[in-house]
Design a protein around this motif. Structure first.
Motif, PDB file in Angstrom:
ATOM      1  N   VAL A 215       0.836  -1.197   0.000  1.00  0.00           N
ATOM      2  CA  VAL A 215       0.000   0.000   0.000  1.00  0.00           C
ATOM      3  C   VAL A 215       0.874   1.251   0.000  1.00  0.00           C
ATOM      4  N   CYS A 216       0.492   2.220  -0.838  1.00  0.00           N
ATOM      5  CA  CYS A 216       1.082   3.561  -0.789  1.00  0.00           C
ATOM      6  C   CYS A 216      -0.086   4.532  -1.000  1.00  0.00           C
ATOM      7  N   ILE A 217       0.172   5.685  -1.557  1.00  0.00           N
ATOM      8  CA  ILE A 217      -0.915   6.653  -1.758  1.00  0.00           C
ATOM      9  C   ILE A 217      -1.612   6.444  -3.109  1.00  0.00           C
ATOM     10  N   GLY A 218      -0.936   6.766  -4.193  1.00  0.00           N
ATOM     11  CA  GLY A 218      -1.578   6.751  -5.510  1.00  0.00           C
ATOM     12  C   GLY A 218      -1.643   5.415  -6.201  1.00  0.00           C
ATOM     13  N   ASN A 219      -0.852   4.439  -5.741  1.00  0.00           N
ATOM     14  CA  ASN A 219      -0.779   3.099  -6.330  1.00  0.00           C
ATOM     15  C   ASN A 219      -0.311   3.150  -7.788  1.00  0.00           C
ATOM     16  N   ILE A 220       0.633   4.086  -8.064  1.00  0.00           N
ATOM     17  CA  ILE A 220       1.208   4.130  -9.407  1.00  0.00           C
ATOM     18  C   ILE A 220       2.741   4.143  -9.401  1.00  0.00           C
TER      19      ILE A 220
END
Length: 144
Positions: A8-13
């Motif tokens: 998991v992170c913020i933007g998932n890019i």
């Protein structure tokens, strides 16, 4: 035994899909599902071009990735949730308190290292982040 690992992170890019591809390669043939999602995902966007470039240079490929928003269902399905920053742990505990006990920093075994967001930065920032993620994946591999 971990059978379903979620990054998991913020933007998932950038970070989480890169770490997903790296971990999947590291655990190849072990029957472990590896995926990723974002706390503020840019839903349906592909992996960042620079992140993909770095993967390809190392014989990996994230081109099929499409960003998705994390949910309590996705978190519940995971046996292990690996995040990039402490604030992600806090956010996960708000979204799905029951997932707190299985959520850790990717850099846990490397002095609780946080992995900064390289989004919209130059290639050197992505290279730094890639090295940190590769180290985190290698460190976690021995516990999976």
């Amino acid at each position: 035994m971990f059978k379903n690992i979620l990054f998991v992170c913020i933007g998932n890019i950038c970070r989480s899909p890169s770490a997903e591809v790296m971990m999947r390669a590291a655990l190849e043939g072990r029957g472990i599902h590896v995926s990723s999602a974002g706390l503020g995902a840019l839903v349906d966007h592909g992996i960042d071009a620079t992140a993909q470039e770095l993967l390809v240079e190392r014989g990996l490929d994230g081109s099929l990735h499409r960003a998705r928003q994390v949910s309590s269902q996705i978190l519940s399905a995971a046996d292990l949730v690996l995040v990039m920053e402490r604030k992600h742990l806090k956010r996960i505990s708000e979204v799905a308190p029951e997932a707190s006990g299985k959520s850790f920093l990717l850099g846990k075994w490397d002095g609780d290292t946080e992995i900064p967001d390289p989004y919209r930065q130059q290639r050197p920032a992505f290279e730094h982040v890639y090295r940190l993620m590769a180290q985190g994946v290698e460190s976690w591999k021995r516990y999976i």
